[in-house]
Design an enzyme around this catalytic site. Structure first.
Site, PDB file in Angstrom:
ATOM      1  N   HIS A  71     -22.032  -9.497  -5.189  1.00  0.00           N
ATOM      2  CA  HIS A  71     -21.849  -8.293  -4.385  1.00  0.00           C
ATOM      3  C   HIS A  71     -22.344  -8.144  -2.956  1.00  0.00           C
ATOM      4  CE1 HIS A  71     -20.123  -3.934  -5.192  1.00  0.00           C
ATOM      5  NE2 HIS A  71     -19.998  -3.977  -4.027  1.00  0.00           N
TER       6      HIS A  71
ATOM      7  N   ASP B  96       1.034  -1.219  -0.047  1.00  0.00           N
ATOM      8  CA  ASP B  96       0.061   0.060  -0.054  1.00  0.00           C
ATOM      9  C   ASP B  96       0.706   1.153   0.002  1.00  0.00           C
ATOM     10  OD1 ASP B  96      -1.829   2.221   0.742  1.00  0.00           O
ATOM     11  OD2 ASP B  96      -2.956   0.963   1.619  1.00  0.00           O
TER      12      ASP B  96
ATOM     13  N   ASP C 203     -16.480 -11.452  -5.280  1.00  0.00           N
ATOM     14  CA  ASP C 203     -17.508 -10.755  -5.059  1.00  0.00           C
ATOM     15  C   ASP C 203     -18.044  -9.535  -5.724  1.00  0.00           C
ATOM     16  OD1 ASP C 203     -19.976 -10.393  -3.017  1.00  0.00           O
ATOM     17  OD2 ASP C 203     -19.114  -8.530  -2.213  1.00  0.00           O
TER      18      ASP C 203
ATOM     19  N   GLU D 123     -21.766  -5.536 -13.557  1.00  0.00           N
ATOM     20  CA  GLU D 123     -22.513  -6.306 -12.791  1.00  0.00           C
ATOM     21  C   GLU D 123     -23.967  -5.782 -13.009  1.00  0.00           C
ATOM     22  OE1 GLU D 123     -21.487  -4.972  -8.531  1.00  0.00           O
ATOM     23  OE2 GLU D 123     -19.611  -5.776  -8.796  1.00  0.00           O
TER      24      GLU D 123
ATOM     25  N   ALA E 256     -21.335  -5.996   2.119  1.00  0.00           N
ATOM     26  CA  ALA E 256     -21.988  -5.237   2.955  1.00  0.00           C
ATOM     27  C   ALA E 256     -23.199  -5.723   3.591  1.00  0.00           C
ATOM     28  CB  ALA E 256     -22.092  -3.784   2.658  1.00  0.00           C
TER      29      ALA E 256
HETATM   30  P1  NAD Z   1     -10.073   2.403   2.758  1.00  0.00           P
HETATM   31  O1  NAD Z   1      -9.952   3.752   1.889  1.00  0.00           O
HETATM   32  O2  NAD Z   1     -10.067   2.311   4.139  1.00  0.00           O
HETATM   33  O3  NAD Z   1      -8.549   1.706   2.317  1.00  0.00           O
HETATM   34  C1  NAD Z   1      -8.162   1.407   0.869  1.00  0.00           C
HETATM   35  C2  NAD Z   1      -6.755   1.525   0.939  1.00  0.00           C
HETATM   36  O4  NAD Z   1      -6.332   1.333  -0.468  1.00  0.00           O
HETATM   37  C3  NAD Z   1      -6.113   2.765   1.328  1.00  0.00           C
HETATM   38  O5  NAD Z   1      -5.325   2.360   2.632  1.00  0.00           O
HETATM   39  C4  NAD Z   1      -5.159   3.262   0.388  1.00  0.00           C
HETATM   40  O6  NAD Z   1      -4.046   3.715   0.814  1.00  0.00           O
HETATM   41  C5  NAD Z   1      -5.022   2.032  -0.702  1.00  0.00           C
HETATM   42  N1  NAD Z   1      -4.816   2.167  -1.996  1.00  0.00           N
HETATM   43  C6  NAD Z   1      -4.964   3.048  -2.823  1.00  0.00           C
HETATM   44  N2  NAD Z   1      -4.323   3.162  -4.059  1.00  0.00           N
HETATM   45  C7  NAD Z   1      -3.671   2.001  -4.066  1.00  0.00           C
HETATM   46  C8  NAD Z   1      -2.604   1.514  -4.782  1.00  0.00           C
HETATM   47  N3  NAD Z   1      -2.499   1.830  -5.943  1.00  0.00           N
HETATM   48  N4  NAD Z   1      -1.811   0.307  -4.415  1.00  0.00           N
HETATM   49  C9  NAD Z   1      -2.300  -0.388  -3.209  1.00  0.00           C
HETATM   50  N5  NAD Z   1      -3.104   0.145  -2.342  1.00  0.00           N
HETATM   51  C10 NAD Z   1      -3.782   1.426  -2.517  1.00  0.00           C
HETATM   52  O7  NAD Z   1     -11.145   1.552   1.884  1.00  0.00           O
HETATM   53  P2  NAD Z   1     -11.904   0.209   2.585  1.00  0.00           P
HETATM   54  O8  NAD Z   1     -13.039   0.767   3.542  1.00  0.00           O
HETATM   55  O9  NAD Z   1     -10.926  -0.602   3.154  1.00  0.00           O
HETATM   56  O10 NAD Z   1     -12.707  -0.330   1.532  1.00  0.00           O
HETATM   57  C11 NAD Z   1     -11.725  -0.972   0.173  1.00  0.00           C
HETATM   58  C12 NAD Z   1     -12.595  -1.526  -0.729  1.00  0.00           C
HETATM   59  O11 NAD Z   1     -13.463  -2.408  -0.514  1.00  0.00           O
HETATM   60  C13 NAD Z   1     -13.153  -0.545  -1.612  1.00  0.00           C
HETATM   61  O12 NAD Z   1     -13.104  -0.399  -3.019  1.00  0.00           O
HETATM   62  C14 NAD Z   1     -14.585  -0.499  -1.313  1.00  0.00           C
HETATM   63  O13 NAD Z   1     -15.291   0.226  -2.494  1.00  0.00           O
HETATM   64  C15 NAD Z   1     -14.717  -1.956  -1.079  1.00  0.00           C
HETATM   65  N6  NAD Z   1     -15.994  -2.408  -0.472  1.00  0.00           N
HETATM   66  C16 NAD Z   1     -16.727  -3.416  -1.002  1.00  0.00           C
HETATM   67  C17 NAD Z   1     -17.691  -3.781  -0.373  1.00  0.00           C
HETATM   68  C18 NAD Z   1     -18.640  -4.871  -1.009  1.00  0.00           C
HETATM   69  O14 NAD Z   1     -19.741  -5.167  -0.714  1.00  0.00           O
HETATM   70  N7  NAD Z   1     -17.854  -5.829  -1.528  1.00  0.00           N
HETATM   71  C19 NAD Z   1     -18.219  -3.174   0.737  1.00  0.00           C
HETATM   72  C20 NAD Z   1     -17.769  -1.951   1.253  1.00  0.00           C
HETATM   73  C21 NAD Z   1     -16.587  -1.683   0.648  1.00  0.00           C
END
Ligand code: NAD
Length: 312
Positions: free
Chosen positions: A278, A169, A255, A260, A281
């Site tokens: 998906h 990260d 997921d 989608e 959540a």
């Molecule tokens: P977050 O913002 O807390 O964490 C994301 C991390 O990604 C950050 O630490 C950021 O520094 C890092 N990042 C950004 N660009 C990067 C890169 N090029 N290489 C490596 N790391 C990088 O977000 P979160 O709450 O942990 O959510 C993560 C993902 O999960 C998001 O895409 C969110 O949309 C997704 N999500 C999916 C669902 C679902 O239903 N499947 C539900 C909630 C969130």
């Protein structure tokens, strides 16, 4: 009396919380004149993705000071228009962190134990025991791309199962508290390919993360499992199918998809692909958390103390 319009369905706990705190709650979804009347009274507004917050909508809401998105994405809210009108907007990204992390573990275990093959076969009356010699997560190495909220929670759960965790990260400093959960923070995501047994991605979809796991990444991998519960497109689906077919990738848990719903596709037919629609959540707890965090954020903002997840 303070009035909050909840224009999309949220968990009843959020409505209850507002009412317990003395708020008048108007529940939608409303349109036309009814929406106009409600907006005319509203100090707070809670939406999900079903309400588009435009400058025209804001013009109908002279007292509006706080908008909560119960959930994460705010593409449906004109943030510039809210900023101009000094309306605070916030979302609830912490609500689903554990739910998504647990689904990530579910997919890992599904692939490790051949559940995508064993489950439909057993329900169909077939006894496929000999096909199902899997592996244990204990003692394996996990790679996490994106060590944010969900990535860090996955690291905690994986360590509890006896896994060693590496991560990439570029925005996390080496002394960030999340790095205490991992063995090593790598500068290059490609370092993880030959090192890990399972790789999971937890970044947003951006120009730098789109296709971060692609054919080049798989060239350095040998029999890994890949998981995506973040956003479709972070793992290149065509490259993943090729890698599954040539054995570079042993199995995958998905997921989220580039489109989608994805419809019928060869990737989903693969016996070692665990797939869900998906639902990261989609837990009672995550939905309750989103509703109560949205309600509490409205209450706090109207008292002059907006939440940490304030966007404008
Ligand atoms: P977050 O913002 O807390 O964490 C994301 C991390 O990604 C950050 O630490 C950021 O520094 C890092 N990042 C950004 N660009 C990067 C890169 N090029 N290489 C490596 N790391 C990088 O977000 P979160 O709450 O942990 O959510 C993560 C993902 O999960 C998001 O895409 C969110 O949309 C997704 N999500 C999916 C669902 C679902 O239903 N499947 C539900 C909630 C969130």
């Amino acid at each position: 009396m303070t009035t909050t319009l909840v224009n999309n369905p949220i968990h009843p706990a959020g409505i209850q919380h507002l009412e317990n705190e003395g708020h008048d709650v108007i529940q939608g979804p409303l349109e036309g004149d009814k929406l106009h009347q409600a907006l005319n009274q509203a100090h707070g507004l809670i939406v999900r993705s079903g309400t588009t917050v435009t400058p025209q909508l804001l013009d109908q809401a002279p007292h509006l000071a706080a908008i909560a998105r119960a959930g994460v994405g705010v593409d449906n809210i004109d943030l510039d228009a809210c900023k101009q009108r000094e309306i605070t907007v916030f979302n609830t990204p912490n609500a689903s962190t554990n739910a998504v992390a647990e689904l990530t573990l579910t997919h890992m275990l599904n692939v490790a134990r051949h559940i995508p093959h064993a489950l439909p076969a057993t329900k169909n009356g077939e006894w496929v025991k000999k096909d199902c010699r899997g592996f244990e997560l204990h003692g394996k190495t996990l790679g996490i791309i994106g060590l944010g909220r969900i990535g860090a929670r996955v690291a905690t759960l994986a360590k509890a199962l006896g896994m060693t965790v590496h991560a990439h990260d570029p925005y996390v400093e080496p002394n960030h508290p999340h790095t205490e959960k991992i063995q090593h923070l790598h500068d290059d995501p490609h370092d993880l390919a030959p090192l890990v047994d399972i790789l999971t991605v937890h970044t947003p979809l951006t120009p730098t993360t789109e296709g971060i796991i692609d054919a080049t990444f798989f060239q350095n991998a040998n029999g890994i499992v890949v998981i995506n519960t973040s956003r479709g497109g972070i793992i290149d689906e065509d490259a993943l199918l090729d890698a599954l077919n040539d054995g570079t990738v042993l199995g995958a848990g998905l997921d989220v998809f580039e489109t989608e719903p994805p419809g019928a596709m060869p990737l989903l037919d693969h016996p070692r692909v665990s797939a869900t629609p998906h639902i990261g959540a989609q837990t009672e707890e995550a939905q309750r958390n989103a509703a109560t965090l949205a309600a509490q954020g409205i209450i706090d903002t109207l008292q002059g103390d907006p939440p940490e997840t304030k966007l404008v």
